[in-house]
Every structure is written in C-alpha cells, then in structure tokens.
Design a protein around this motif. Structure first.
Motif, PDB file in Angstrom:
ATOM      1  N   ILE A   1       0.845  -1.211   0.000  1.00  0.00           N
ATOM      2  CA  ILE A   1       0.000   0.000   0.000  1.00  0.00           C
ATOM      3  C   ILE A   1       0.867   1.242   0.000  1.00  0.00           C
ATOM      4  O   ILE A   1       0.640   2.189  -0.776  1.00  0.00           O
ATOM      5  N   LEU A   2       1.898   1.259   0.857  1.00  0.00           N
ATOM      6  CA  LEU A   2       2.804   2.412   0.910  1.00  0.00           C
ATOM      7  C   LEU A   2       3.546   2.596  -0.421  1.00  0.00           C
ATOM      8  O   LEU A   2       3.728   3.730  -0.898  1.00  0.00           O
ATOM      9  N   ALA A   3       3.960   1.507  -1.017  1.00  0.00           N
ATOM     10  CA  ALA A   3       4.644   1.589  -2.316  1.00  0.00           C
ATOM     11  C   ALA A   3       3.699   2.137  -3.389  1.00  0.00           C
ATOM     12  O   ALA A   3       4.092   2.967  -4.223  1.00  0.00           O
ATOM     13  N   ALA A   4       2.436   1.692  -3.356  1.00  0.00           N
ATOM     14  CA  ALA A   4       1.458   2.179  -4.328  1.00  0.00           C
ATOM     15  C   ALA A   4       1.207   3.673  -4.134  1.00  0.00           C
ATOM     16  O   ALA A   4       1.103   4.434  -5.119  1.00  0.00           O
ATOM     17  N   ILE A   5       1.121   4.123  -2.886  1.00  0.00           N
ATOM     18  CA  ILE A   5       0.934   5.554  -2.606  1.00  0.00           C
ATOM     19  C   ILE A   5       2.143   6.340  -3.093  1.00  0.00           C
ATOM     20  O   ILE A   5       2.012   7.378  -3.749  1.00  0.00           O
ATOM     21  N   GLY A   6       3.331   5.838  -2.796  1.00  0.00           N
ATOM     22  CA  GLY A   6       4.551   6.517  -3.241  1.00  0.00           C
ATOM     23  C   GLY A   6       4.637   6.590  -4.754  1.00  0.00           C
ATOM     24  O   GLY A   6       5.007   7.621  -5.322  1.00  0.00           O
ATOM     25  N   LEU A   7       4.291   5.507  -5.439  1.00  0.00           N
ATOM     26  CA  LEU A   7       4.314   5.482  -6.894  1.00  0.00           C
ATOM     27  C   LEU A   7       3.293   6.470  -7.469  1.00  0.00           C
ATOM     28  O   LEU A   7       3.591   7.202  -8.412  1.00  0.00           O
TER      29      LEU A   7
END
Length: 175
Positions: free
Chosen positions: A19-25
């Motif tokens: 989820i954090l990676a998706a938000i960052g992306l």
C-alpha cells in the motif's frame, strides 16, 4: 507464535508495504505529470508571447514606412504616390492581434500591453487614412498633423512591445 500467526504477520506487513509503495508510486507519477503540464504551459506561454511580439513587430515595420520626417517633401511625395500605407498588412496585424485570447497571457500587464498595441494600430490606420485624404486634398488641411499623430502611436506600440518583451524575459528568468 505458530507458523500461521507468523504468516499472517508477514502478510499484513507485506500488504502495508505494498500500500505504501502504491501511494509513493502514485505521488511520483502525479509529480511527473504536474511537471510535464507545467512545462507544456510554459512552452505554450513562450510561444504565445513570441507570436504576439512578432505580430507587433510586423505592424511596427508596416507603420514605420511612413514619412515621419514630414519636412522631407520628396520622400512624402514618393510615399503617397506609391500608395502610402499598406493597409492590408496592418489590417491583417490588427485581426491577428484581436484574435489573441488575452487570458492566455501570464499577467494582466501583458494583456494591457496587447490592448494598447491594438488601440495604437487602429489609431494609426485612422491617422494614415486622414493623411492620405489630406495629401490628395491639400485645401482640406495639413497632412503632416495626422502623420505626427501616427508617429506618436508608433512610439506607443514600441513601448508596449518593450513591456511585453520584459514580461516574457521575466517569465523566462523565473522558471
């Protein structure tokens, strides 16, 4: 903890990481998109400014063919015999300037400068029309008076063009 609890914790941590990676992306993609849009708008503004300046310069050249040294009767006579002002070119400039969507200019000062150029070109056309008439009909008045007025309008165009150039250069420097 048993194996199934560890697996659940690993899955939970992995899910949070995803989820954090998706938000960052998504944030990164948004920033890239915003930067591209900003550059597109910047390029459009520069192209727009250069177009306005080119039209104004064209109008200045057309107007500057007039005999502003009104004491030079030979040059004035040649000018009027050869047809005087090229109204067609000035009309084209005027139409092009009036077609400019002023909201595309980055500042109100730019819009005011364009409006000033439009008014001065319109005034020049009127003054030259009067000068043409008076030159052909000398008993009606002195053709030099409207030529002097047109010369003042040319100076206004030069000032407005300088203002637009300064605004464009300021815009470039601020980027």
């Amino acid at each position: 903890m048993n194996k199934s609890e560890w697996a659940a914790w690993v899955q939970a941590v992995g899910s949070i990481g995803a989820i954090l990676a998706a938000i960052g992306l998504a944030q990164h993609q948004y920033k890239l998109l915003a930067a591209r849009e900003h550059e597109r708008q910047r390029q459009a503004q520069l192209q727009f400014s250069n177009t306005v300046l080119s039209i104004a310069a064209y109008a200045q050249r057309a107007i500057s063919t007039a005999p502003f040294q009104t004491d030079d009767e030979v040059a004035a006579d040649r000018y009027f015999r050869e047809g005087g002002l090229d109204y067609g070119h000035l009309d084209q400039c005027l139409e092009a300037l009036k077609a400019i969507p002023l909201v595309q200019l980055s500042t109100g000062e730019g819009a005011i400068a364009v409006i000033s150029i439009i008014a001065s070109v319109e005034n020049c056309i009127q003054w030259f029309g009067q000068a043409d008439h008076l030159y052909v009909n000398p008993n009606s008045g002195d053709w030099k008076v409207p030529i002097d007025q047109a010369h003042r309008e040319l100076r206004k165009i030069e000032v407005a063009t300088a203002e637009l150039t300064a605004l464009r250069d300021s815009f470039l420097a601020g980027e």
